[in-house]
Design an enzyme around this catalytic site. Sequence first.
Site, PDB file in Angstrom:
ATOM      1  N   CYS A  55     -19.919  46.448  20.066  1.00 57.09           N
ATOM      2  CA  CYS A  55     -20.565  45.218  19.609  1.00 57.09           C
ATOM      3  C   CYS A  55     -21.925  45.509  18.980  1.00 57.09           C
ATOM      4  O   CYS A  55     -22.848  46.002  19.652  1.00 57.09           O
ATOM      5  CB  CYS A  55     -20.724  44.257  20.773  1.00 57.09           C
ATOM      6  N   GLU A  60      -2.593  21.786  18.900  1.00 56.59           N
ATOM      7  CA  GLU A  60      -3.690  22.075  17.984  1.00 56.59           C
ATOM      8  C   GLU A  60      -4.451  20.797  17.607  1.00 56.59           C
ATOM      9  O   GLU A  60      -5.674  20.793  17.530  1.00 56.59           O
ATOM     10  CB  GLU A  60      -3.174  22.777  16.728  1.00 56.59           C
ATOM     11  N   TYR A 116      -7.912  25.742   9.092  1.00 58.56           N
ATOM     12  CA  TYR A 116      -7.760  26.311  10.432  1.00 58.56           C
ATOM     13  C   TYR A 116      -6.430  25.910  11.051  1.00 58.56           C
ATOM     14  O   TYR A 116      -5.674  26.755  11.554  1.00 58.56           O
ATOM     15  CB  TYR A 116      -8.905  25.885  11.376  1.00 58.56           C
ATOM     16  N   CYS A 141     -17.013  42.236  28.724  1.00 60.55           N
ATOM     17  CA  CYS A 141     -16.344  42.290  27.425  1.00 60.55           C
ATOM     18  C   CYS A 141     -15.604  43.608  27.253  1.00 60.55           C
ATOM     19  O   CYS A 141     -16.187  44.681  27.450  1.00 60.55           O
ATOM     20  CB  CYS A 141     -17.373  42.123  26.305  1.00 60.55           C
ATOM     21  N   CYS A 156     -17.143  35.856  25.151  1.00 60.92           N
ATOM     22  CA  CYS A 156     -18.188  35.841  24.120  1.00 60.92           C
ATOM     23  C   CYS A 156     -18.576  34.400  23.817  1.00 60.92           C
ATOM     24  O   CYS A 156     -18.477  33.924  22.692  1.00 60.92           O
ATOM     25  CB  CYS A 156     -17.694  36.565  22.863  1.00 60.92           C
ATOM     26  N   CYS A 180     -21.336  39.674  28.567  1.00 65.77           N
ATOM     27  CA  CYS A 180     -21.219  40.956  27.863  1.00 65.77           C
ATOM     28  C   CYS A 180     -20.732  42.076  28.770  1.00 65.77           C
ATOM     29  O   CYS A 180     -20.026  42.985  28.320  1.00 65.77           O
ATOM     30  CB  CYS A 180     -22.554  41.323  27.220  1.00 65.77           C
ATOM     31  N   ASP A 220     -11.564  29.792  13.867  1.00 60.65           N
ATOM     32  CA  ASP A 220     -12.232  28.686  14.541  1.00 60.65           C
ATOM     33  C   ASP A 220     -13.628  29.121  14.989  1.00 60.65           C
ATOM     34  O   ASP A 220     -14.070  30.238  14.713  1.00 60.65           O
ATOM     35  CB  ASP A 220     -11.385  28.178  15.716  1.00 60.65           C
TER      36      ASP A 220
END
Length: 292
Positions: free
Chosen positions: A213, A41, A124, A207, A197, A204, A142
């Site tokens: 959406c 991270e 986060y 997706c 995305c 798209c 995030d």
Amino acid sequence: MMEPGQRRAVVRTVNQWYAHAARDLPWRRVGTSPWAIMVSEFMAQQTPVARVVGPWREWLDRWPTPDALAAEPSSAAVAAWGRLGYPRRALRLHAAATAIRDHFGGEVPHSVEELRQLPGVGDYTAGAIASFAFGARALVLDTNVRRVLTRLDAARQFPANSTTAAERRLAMDWLPDDAPTASRWAQASMELGALVCTAANPACDDCPVRADCAWLAAGRGPRRPPRRTQAYAGTDRQARGTLLGALRTTPQGFEVSVLLQHWPADPAQASRALDGLLSDGLAHREGTRVTL
């Protein structure tokens, strides 16, 4: 805004998509220690994942526990950070390892509240470690997740420049009640933003939740151009990186005048870069000599 039932269905679909579409990243594998996840991270902040895998493995080979890192000087962490960028993260990770050793018995703490007490750990990162390392129900918000939720539920192309209270409330509304599903959703929604995305060219057609959406239903509008990325060539940041790179390869350090010659194009900028490294604790000066 979506109804709760529709949100639950979207979460279920995205989690199912993640089960077969997720990238095989080493810190996602079963048995990865909380410390190894924490290191990933820190390294992945503002750095593409592809550049993180090699340094992450080398770091864990050298420092498999917080105690191992805390036992060495912070300069060793900066030297090992290599070309990941933003080397202050190395100092913060070393400081966090020291705090884990001194205050948590050498074990990465479980709760978001305790994680937030560690140097360099913000909202986060605390949520991500709690969720990914311990399977907790935690908010992990995030840039990728913010963009996914903004498009899915608010019909906008991009979220605000910084996280708002309204975004946090929306993300909490999306967070499943049970911890295992919430932990999977945190990873899956982040992966959806990273792979599908995306900011510049969202796929798209690929997706898994395109039918749900709001942004797509609105004709992918209203639109605004992606944020401009800051130039790097010729900047103070590049000058700092060049001087720091030289120091990493020469443990004995340099005389100030010799070190500044590594950035010959602009002597004033070289001096400014060195001042920044010294003030940030990334380099140290004794007399006329500079070392890590």
